[in-house]
Design an enzyme around this catalytic site. Structure first.
Site, short mmCIF file in Angstrom:
data_model
loop_
_atom_site.label_atom_id
_atom_site.label_comp_id
_atom_site.label_asym_id
_atom_site.label_seq_id
_atom_site.Cartn_x
_atom_site.Cartn_y
_atom_site.Cartn_z
N LEU A 228 0.82 -1.21 0.00
CA LEU A 228 0.00 0.00 0.00
C LEU A 228 0.86 1.27 0.00
O LEU A 228 1.90 1.33 0.64
CB LEU A 228 -0.94 0.01 1.21
CG LEU A 228 -1.91 -1.16 1.33
CD1 LEU A 228 -2.87 -0.95 2.50
CD2 LEU A 228 -2.69 -1.38 0.03
N ALA B 104 0.30 5.88 -0.68
CA ALA B 104 -0.67 6.95 -0.40
C ALA B 104 -1.87 6.92 -1.35
O ALA B 104 -2.95 7.39 -0.98
CB ALA B 104 0.04 8.31 -0.47
N HIS C 108 -3.42 4.15 -2.46
CA HIS C 108 -4.36 3.18 -1.87
C HIS C 108 -5.04 3.78 -0.63
O HIS C 108 -6.23 3.59 -0.41
CB HIS C 108 -3.64 1.91 -1.42
CG HIS C 108 -2.94 1.16 -2.51
ND1 HIS C 108 -1.58 1.06 -2.60
CD2 HIS C 108 -3.44 0.45 -3.55
CE1 HIS C 108 -1.25 0.31 -3.64
NE2 HIS C 108 -2.35 -0.06 -4.25
N LYS D 246 -6.26 5.54 -11.77
CA LYS D 246 -4.91 5.13 -12.20
C LYS D 246 -4.97 3.93 -13.15
O LYS D 246 -4.28 3.89 -14.15
CB LYS D 246 -4.09 4.80 -10.95
CG LYS D 246 -2.84 4.01 -11.15
CD LYS D 246 -1.78 4.86 -11.75
CE LYS D 246 -0.47 4.14 -12.00
NZ LYS D 246 -0.49 2.72 -12.12
N SER E 2 2.52 4.37 -7.76
CA SER E 2 2.36 2.98 -8.16
C SER E 2 3.34 2.12 -7.37
O SER E 2 4.45 2.56 -7.07
CB SER E 2 2.64 2.84 -9.66
OG SER E 2 2.92 1.48 -9.97
N SER E 3 2.90 0.91 -7.06
CA SER E 3 3.80 -0.01 -6.34
C SER E 3 5.05 -0.31 -7.16
O SER E 3 6.06 -0.73 -6.63
CB SER E 3 3.11 -1.34 -6.05
OG SER E 3 1.76 -1.13 -5.78
P1 AMP Z 1 -3.34 -2.54 -6.90
O1 AMP Z 1 -2.95 -2.95 -5.52
O2 AMP Z 1 -2.21 -2.04 -7.70
O3 AMP Z 1 -4.16 -3.60 -7.59
O4 AMP Z 1 -4.29 -1.30 -6.72
C1 AMP Z 1 -5.42 -1.37 -5.90
C2 AMP Z 1 -6.31 -0.20 -6.18
O5 AMP Z 1 -5.62 1.01 -5.89
C3 AMP Z 1 -6.74 -0.14 -7.65
O6 AMP Z 1 -8.11 0.24 -7.72
C4 AMP Z 1 -5.84 0.95 -8.19
O7 AMP Z 1 -6.39 1.61 -9.31
C5 AMP Z 1 -5.75 1.88 -6.98
N1 AMP Z 1 -4.58 2.76 -7.12
C6 AMP Z 1 -3.31 2.38 -7.39
N2 AMP Z 1 -2.52 3.47 -7.51
C7 AMP Z 1 -3.31 4.55 -7.34
C8 AMP Z 1 -3.10 5.96 -7.37
N3 AMP Z 1 -1.89 6.48 -7.61
N4 AMP Z 1 -4.15 6.77 -7.15
C9 AMP Z 1 -5.40 6.25 -6.92
N5 AMP Z 1 -5.67 4.94 -6.87
C10 AMP Z 1 -4.64 4.10 -7.08
#
Ligand code: AMP
Length: 292
Positions: free
Chosen positions: A41, A43, A45, A158, A194-195
């Site tokens: 996670l 900021a 998330h 994103k 982004s992670s």
């Molecule tokens: P993930 O863990 O990468 O699958 O992301 C989980 C959720 O967090 C997804 O709905 C992503 O679109 C959202 N997310 C990831 N990065 C961002 C960001 N920079 N701003 C807003 N939401 C994000």
């Protein structure tokens, strides 16, 4: 207490039964806001969870690195797994959260071969680069919707294509779940959180904001009336002649079918999308040309 990290604010369920117990203890038929994640996670998330908490009585955050959405040779093994730091960050947010962090065996049953596919949306853009990726996303989300039974699901702008796929999934499965899309959270210089940013070298990190800068310039041109093909050609040229990155795609697509648009029509909810590689790290970004 499992792993010693269940606190007053954050409760951790690692299997479906435990999750059901937590949910059953809530007010009957509580409004449940759901945030699916793969953990690690940041900021972005946390903002998603904050938005969910503002509008939900119960917040469920799933943390699951879903094997079904990674292709052979992708970064499943090197995907960061940081459960205790994830839980600390959720605690710092200061709102009650139920974390659901199942093992793969908890969600994928022996002998199952369920497939859920939306080929027209899933095989292009990110899907062309990552065959089967959105099938895996649809499969795990459908399972998670069945387990969590949320009223609303919160997802980040994103991952724009993912939001389009999920909106269609909810519609076609007739699931009574509202999709709420939260704006992209960015670093001060514009880079979308982004992670995968952690894999960028210092030099790549310094160059990466060129993605959003190019999208903003493109949007300005289009809104100023420059012809779409001209504006797109200029934007693609900026990225393909820049030797710090390798452009995969840059286009303007409609918000329902992900088709490249022929001209600027606000009713189509046009969104500029880009993917490019900085070394071995592939970054995505997008910019809606019309505010939601
Ligand atoms: P993930 O863990 O990468 O699958 O992301 C989980 C959720 O967090 C997804 O709905 C992503 O679109 C959202 N997310 C990831 N990065 C961002 C960001 N920079 N701003 C807003 N939401 C994000």
């Amino acid at each position: 207490v499992r792993l010693g990290i269940t606190t007053n604010l954050v409760r951790l369920a690692t299997d479906r039964t435990e999750l059901q117990e937590f949910l059953a203890a809530e007010w009957p038929r509580a409004q449940i806001g759901f945030v699916p994640t793969m953990g690690a996670l940041h900021a972005g998330h946390i903002e998603l969870v904050r938005q969910t908490a503002l509008r939900s009585r119960v917040v469920v955050v799933s943390i699951f690195v879903n094997p079904a959405q990674f292709g052979p040779g992708e970064d499943l093994d090197r995907y960061p797994r940081t459960l205790s730091s994830d839980i600390e960050q959720l605690e710092d947010l200061g709102v009650p959260v139920i974390v659901f962090a199942p093992s793969a065996d908890e969600l994928y049953l022996p002998g199952e071969d369920l497939r859920i596919q939306l080929p027209s949306l899933s095989n292009r853009w990110e899907g062309a680069e990552r065959p089967g990726h959105f099938d895996g996303v649809c499969l795990v989300l459908t399972k998670l919707f069945g387990v969590v039974r949320p009223t609303s699901v919160y997802m980040g702008q994103k991952d724009f294509q993912q939001t389009v796929v999920v909106r269609r999934l909810l519609r076609d499965l007739m699931l009574p779940i509202e999709l709420v899309v939260v704006p992209t959270v960015r670093e001060a210089d514009g880079l979308a959180l982004s992670s995968r940013n952690r894999f960028l070298s210092a030099e790549q990190r310094a160059h990466a904001p060129i993605l959003i800068h190019t999208l903003r310039e493109l949007a300005e041109q289009v809104l100023a009336g420059v012809e779409l093909s001209t504006a797109l050609r200029d934007a693609r040229e900026i990225l393909s002649t820049n030797h710090n990155c390798r452009l995969d795609y840059l286009d303007i697509v409609d918000g329902d079918g992900l088709e490249p648009v022929a001209g600027f029509d606000p009713a189509q909810r046009p969104t500029a999308i880009v993917a490019a590689r900085f070394g071995s790290t592939r970054l995505l970004d997008n910019l809606p040309l019309v505010p939601a």
